[in-house]
Every structure is written in C-alpha cells, then in structure tokens.
Enzyme design. Structure first.
Site, short mmCIF file in Angstrom:
data_model
loop_
_atom_site.label_atom_id
_atom_site.label_comp_id
_atom_site.label_asym_id
_atom_site.label_seq_id
_atom_site.Cartn_x
_atom_site.Cartn_y
_atom_site.Cartn_z
N SER A 154 -7.00 -1.44 -4.29
CA SER A 154 -7.34 -2.86 -4.21
C SER A 154 -8.56 -3.14 -3.34
O SER A 154 -9.16 -4.21 -3.45
CB SER A 154 -6.14 -3.65 -3.69
OG SER A 154 -5.69 -3.13 -2.45
N ASP A 390 -1.54 -11.14 4.76
CA ASP A 390 -2.42 -10.09 4.24
C ASP A 390 -3.49 -9.84 5.30
O ASP A 390 -4.45 -10.61 5.43
CB ASP A 390 -3.06 -10.51 2.92
CG ASP A 390 -3.94 -9.42 2.32
OD1 ASP A 390 -4.13 -8.38 2.98
OD2 ASP A 390 -4.43 -9.61 1.19
N HIS A 393 -6.79 -6.95 2.99
CA HIS A 393 -7.89 -7.36 2.12
C HIS A 393 -8.77 -8.39 2.82
O HIS A 393 -8.41 -8.91 3.87
CB HIS A 393 -7.35 -7.91 0.80
CG HIS A 393 -6.46 -6.94 0.08
ND1 HIS A 393 -5.08 -6.99 0.16
CD2 HIS A 393 -6.76 -5.87 -0.70
CE1 HIS A 393 -4.56 -5.99 -0.55
NE2 HIS A 393 -5.56 -5.29 -1.08
#
EC number: 2.3.1.-
Length: 416
Positions: A154, A390, A393
């Site tokens: 990712s 998160d 990211h």
C-alpha cells in the site's frame, strides 16, 4: 612656416584619416571571423562545465543546460538529498482533496474533516541543494510513450496516487483497467503524451499467499517473483518497487520448494528465522528478475510508521501537527533501510537502478498521517475511548509528494 607648408598640412591630415578609415573594416573583419578572444572564452566555458559539481536539482523552469553539461551530469553524484530538514513552505501543495479524484478514501484527510492544515505547508530542504517543485509537464515529457509500473504494497499505491494527483494538474488520466479487491490492479493512460501508469499489488514482491480467513499466516516462496507482475514485466519501461511492512506479519517461508523457516509461527512446526533475511532475499530475487532490457528500476526505501509504541486504536495516536526537528533513524526503520541500501549497492552494477531513499526524511513527519481521519468525521458523535488510527500511510496531499519530486530528477538523469 611658409604658406606652402601650411597648405600641405591639411593634405597630410586627409591622407592619414583616409588610411585609418581604410583599415577599420579590415580590423572589424578580423575581429568578427578570427577573434583572438573567442578561443579563450570557449575554453573557459568548457573548463567550467568540466569542473561543475552538481549541488542542486534542476527543473524545466530553470535555464536549459548545454549538451556538454548534460554529458557531464551523468558522471557527477547528485547532491545528498537524504540529509536535510523540513522547512516552512507558504506556497503549499499543487492539488487538494477536492481537485484530485484518484485519492484513496482513507488518505483524503481534507475531505474526512481533519481540522488543521499546517501539515500541508512544509517542504524538504536538503543541506546542500534544493528540490524544485514537481513539474508535471516535464514528467510527462520524460515518460512519453513509456509504461511506468508501481509494484509493492500500500505504500507503493500511496506514492502512485500522489503521482496521479500531481500529473492531473495538467493532464487528466483515463482509467483503462482495474481488477482485484479494492482495485489493487489498475492502469491509467495519459493520452496527451501516450504515457501508461500501472499499479500492481504485491506486498512481498515474491510469490506467495496472503493470510485470509482460512490461513492465519502468510506463505512466501522467496526464490521466485510474484507472477501477477512478473508475467507483465516485458511491458514495463520503468518500475518503482516499494515494500516492507507486510514482512512483519506471521509467515512461513519456502525456498526451492522446501520449508526454510517461519516468523512468529506459534502454531507452525518449523524453525523461527525472523524476517530480516527473508526481506533481503525477496529484494534480491526481485532485482535479479527486473535486470536487463534497458529497464529502469527505482527502489523506494522503507517508510516508517508513527504509532510510537501505542495501540493502533488508542485515542491520540499520531496526532502531531508539526514535523520532528531531530529524530534519528533507529530500530526497525534503520534495519529495513540498511538491507535495501545494501541490496541496491550490490545490484547497481547489473541493473539500471536508483534508490529513492525516503526513510530519514519520512521519519520526521509524524504529522503527515491520516490518524483517526482514515474515516470521515470520526468525532461527529463525540470523542470515543478507542478509535482506529492510520499512522502508516500518508495524507494526500502530504509528505509523499516529495518522493515524486525526487523521482523526477532520477528520470531526468536517465534521459540525458
């Protein structure tokens, strides 16, 4: 002086003037076509070009370099962009969460209600040079008639989506292919320059199975690449490789068809071998596979997370609003980067390879993650005791845009 002598003076002066005037065109002619200073000037310029040490990145908005300078640039080391600091940038990003339509929902911090915007106004300033702002037209020109593929987890997708947003400021991408859960395999076309950009989900780069409902660990075959991208390899002109975090999960490893060992294998009857050596072998297998055919390869180094030892669902995880000023690499971040740099160094002689070393600059940006804004309006019903975060990211726009600003310089040098 007599009258005759006085009359001769004007005549003599006329003769002298005539002679001088006659020689002026001749002198001008020699200066124009046989200038004794021209060779000195040319030599001086050539010597200067030969002694230039590249201390700054260039962009299409700067003065065009001569061909002689270009030839020399190939042999000169780049300024060390890995050493520097994040400094305030009042200009801000080239796009936002509303103008770019390709941002993954979980990284669109603006649309999800993140209240602060200060994290958008920082730029990376290397100690010895400057990184120009991303030039979308220049990038598309460099990649004209080419296929660029992002391969990895990712984080590869995060960098890809940043690039698409940057390029969409001048040319709209057409989605021409998508497949897999969560659109893990996609392809876009920029018709204006006949540029193709793809993303391939391959969190280990090598062949394997990801853990699922029926499998509580990953399975990796570290001596052969993932066919999902390996079968398309001949279609790529430039490859960007980015992996790391999936190697931390429990897994069983195979090599030459036999069990090599495992990592965090509490229920498996095999030897615990950790994941560092397996990560190294996966990188090595991949770089060997992509070697040859003039293909360009960029290895993006490990991108640190900023959970800072806190649970992923703890309130206040990665809630920083400014960069760190002096944090150094250590532990996992340092070790993963070290492996990638070592494998890059070993493979560089056989592969047209650059390392996009983002680890040190990224560890300084705890403010650049979505945090609780991985979901829209996380506090609309009040402040819960536990909330998903998160801290891995990057928000878009955000620090990951800098990675692509550096990448364009690598592409420029390859095209010289």
């Amino acid at each position: 002086m007599g009258l005759n002598e006085q009359q001769n003076v004007p005549s003599q002066r006329k003769i002298i003037v005539f002679i001088v005037l006659a020689f002026i065109p001749i002198a001008l002619f020699r200066l124009c076509f046989n200038n004794p200073f021209s060779s000195i000037k040319d030599t001086s310029l050539q010597d200067s070009a030969a002694n230039v040490v590249i201390t700054s990145f260039s962009s299409s908005s700067q003065e065009e370099e001569s061909q002689e300078s270009f030839d020399h640039i190939q042999d000169e080391p780049l300024c060390d962009y890995t050493q520097g600091n994040w400094v305030r940038d009042e200009i801000g990003p080239l796009y936002n969460g509303s103008t770019c339509g390709t941002i993954k929902d979980g990284q669109n911090c603006f649309r999800h209600g993140r209240p602060d915007s200060g994290y958008l106004y920082w730029k990376w300033k290397p100690n010895e040079c400057d990184i120009p702002r991303f030039d979308s037209n220049r990038f598309l020109d460099l990649m004209r008639d080419k296929h660029l593929a992002f391969i990895g987890d990712s984080m590869a997708r995060n960098q890809l989506e940043s690039l698409l947003c940057l390029l969409s400021t001048v040319s709209s991408p057409d989605l021409v292919y998508r497949n897999g859960e969560d659109n893990k395999f996609r392809r876009w076309r920029f018709e204006s320059h006949n540029v193709t950009v793809s993303v391939y989900w391959s969190p280990f780069l090598v062949a394997g199975l990801e853990k699922s409902g029926n499998l509580d660990h990953n399975v990796l075959h570290i001596d052969r690449v993932d066919e999902r991208w390996g079968n398309d390899l001949e279609r790529f002109d430039t490859v960007v490789v980015s992996v790391g975090h999936w190697f931390l999960h429990p897994a069983v490893y195979y090599e030459s068809g036999s069990v090599l060992g495992c990592h965090s294998c509490e229920t498996s009857n095999c030897t615990e071998v950790g994941f560092y050596d397996v990560f190294r072998k996966a990188i090595r297998t991949t770089l060997r596979a992509v070697a040859g055919s003039g293909r360009e390869v960029i290895l993006t180094t490990f991108s640190p997370s900023h959970f800072e030892g806190r649970p992923w669902d703890s309130l206040g995880a990665c809630n920083m609003t400014k960069p760190y000023e002096g944090k150094v690499l250590e532990g996992l971040d340092l070790d993963m980067r070290k492996i990638e740099i070592e494998e890059y160094t070993a493979a560089a002689a056989e592969v047209r390879l650059e390392v996009l070393d983002v680890t040190a600059m990224s560890v300084l940006r705890p403010d650049g993650h979505p945090g609780p804004y991985m979901y829209a309006d996380p506090f609309k019903n009040g402040v819960p005791e536990r909330i998903p975060n998160d801290c891995l990211h990057w928000c878009l726009p955000g620090p990951v845009d800098t990675w692509n600003e550096i990448m364009i310089e690598m592409l420029r040098r390859w095209k010289v």
